[in-house]
Design a protein around this motif. Structure first.
Motif, PDB file in Angstrom:
ATOM      1  N   PHE A 176       0.840  -1.189   0.000  1.00  0.00           N
ATOM      2  CA  PHE A 176       0.000   0.000   0.000  1.00  0.00           C
ATOM      3  C   PHE A 176       0.879   1.244   0.000  1.00  0.00           C
ATOM      4  CE2 PHE A 176       0.923  -0.528   4.464  1.00  0.00           C
ATOM      5  CZ  PHE A 176       1.042   0.764   4.925  1.00  0.00           C
ATOM      6  N   TYR A 179      -4.756   9.828   0.579  1.00  0.00           N
ATOM      7  CA  TYR A 179      -5.495   8.593   0.357  1.00  0.00           C
ATOM      8  C   TYR A 179      -4.568   7.401   0.580  1.00  0.00           C
ATOM      9  CZ  TYR A 179      -8.632  11.783  -2.096  1.00  0.00           C
ATOM     10  OH  TYR A 179      -9.448  12.831  -2.416  1.00  0.00           O
ATOM     11  N   VAL A 212      -3.887   3.813  -0.664  1.00  0.00           N
ATOM     12  CA  VAL A 212      -4.248   3.064  -1.859  1.00  0.00           C
ATOM     13  C   VAL A 212      -3.447   1.776  -1.944  1.00  0.00           C
ATOM     14  CG1 VAL A 212      -4.913   5.113  -3.156  1.00  0.00           C
ATOM     15  CG2 VAL A 212      -2.580   4.299  -3.307  1.00  0.00           C
ATOM     16  N   ASP A 237      -7.743  -0.804  -5.894  1.00  0.00           N
ATOM     17  CA  ASP A 237      -8.659   0.109  -5.206  1.00  0.00           C
ATOM     18  C   ASP A 237      -9.270   1.097  -6.189  1.00  0.00           C
ATOM     19  OD1 ASP A 237      -8.039  -1.109  -2.865  1.00  0.00           O
ATOM     20  OD2 ASP A 237      -6.858   0.541  -2.045  1.00  0.00           O
ATOM     21  N   LYS A 238     -10.474   1.560  -5.859  1.00  0.00           N
ATOM     22  CA  LYS A 238     -11.129   2.626  -6.617  1.00  0.00           C
ATOM     23  C   LYS A 238     -11.311   3.805  -5.675  1.00  0.00           C
ATOM     24  CE  LYS A 238     -13.660  -0.501  -9.601  1.00  0.00           C
ATOM     25  NZ  LYS A 238     -14.991  -0.978 -10.012  1.00  0.00           N
ATOM     26  N   ILE A 239     -10.877   4.995  -6.126  1.00  0.00           N
ATOM     27  CA  ILE A 239     -11.003   6.191  -5.300  1.00  0.00           C
ATOM     28  C   ILE A 239     -11.549   7.339  -6.142  1.00  0.00           C
ATOM     29  CG2 ILE A 239      -9.187   5.571  -3.651  1.00  0.00           C
ATOM     30  CD1 ILE A 239      -7.293   7.438  -5.153  1.00  0.00           C
ATOM     31  N   ARG A 251      -8.957   4.012 -10.768  1.00  0.00           N
ATOM     32  CA  ARG A 251      -8.696   2.632 -10.371  1.00  0.00           C
ATOM     33  C   ARG A 251      -7.182   2.489 -10.269  1.00  0.00           C
ATOM     34  NH1 ARG A 251     -10.665  -0.060 -14.440  1.00  0.00           N
ATOM     35  NH2 ARG A 251     -12.712  -0.374 -13.521  1.00  0.00           N
TER      36      ARG A 251
END
Length: 98
Positions: free
Chosen positions: A2, A12, A14, A18-20, A93
């Motif tokens: 991560f 963030y 991530v 992951d989708k943010i 993404r």
């Protein structure tokens, strides 16, 4: 693995897949962008050096957030103002961290 990245004045956490939703980044849907400001990286419970880490992401869509109502009022002065605001967002993404 991560990483903690900073974009649009926010941070963030991530990982790959992951989708943010972040503040607007220029580009079309399907384009690949690199998130450059990496503050911290880690794997499991241990912290790693973030200097050699790169985070790449794919733009899913350009969209707008929910409407926020801004209402101002001063008592006993007959003053009322109502405005709305919708923030422009980019859906990302995360493709890879590392």
């Amino acid at each position: 693995m991560f990483a903690i990245v900073r974009t649009g004045g926010k941070q963030y956490r991530v990982a790959a897949g992951d989708k943010i939703a972040v503040e607007k980044i220029n580009g079309e849907a399907g384009d690949t962008v690199s998130l450059g400001d990496i503050l911290l990286a880690g794997d499991g419970g241990e912290v790693k050096d973030a200097s050699g880490i790169a985070v790449s992401a794919e733009i899913i869509a350009q969209t707008r957030g929910e409407k926020v109502i801004v209402f101002k009022k001063r008592r006993r002065h007959n003053y009322r103002r109502r405005n709305g605001h919708r923030q422009s967002l980019t859906l990302l993404r995360i493709v890879s961290v590392g």
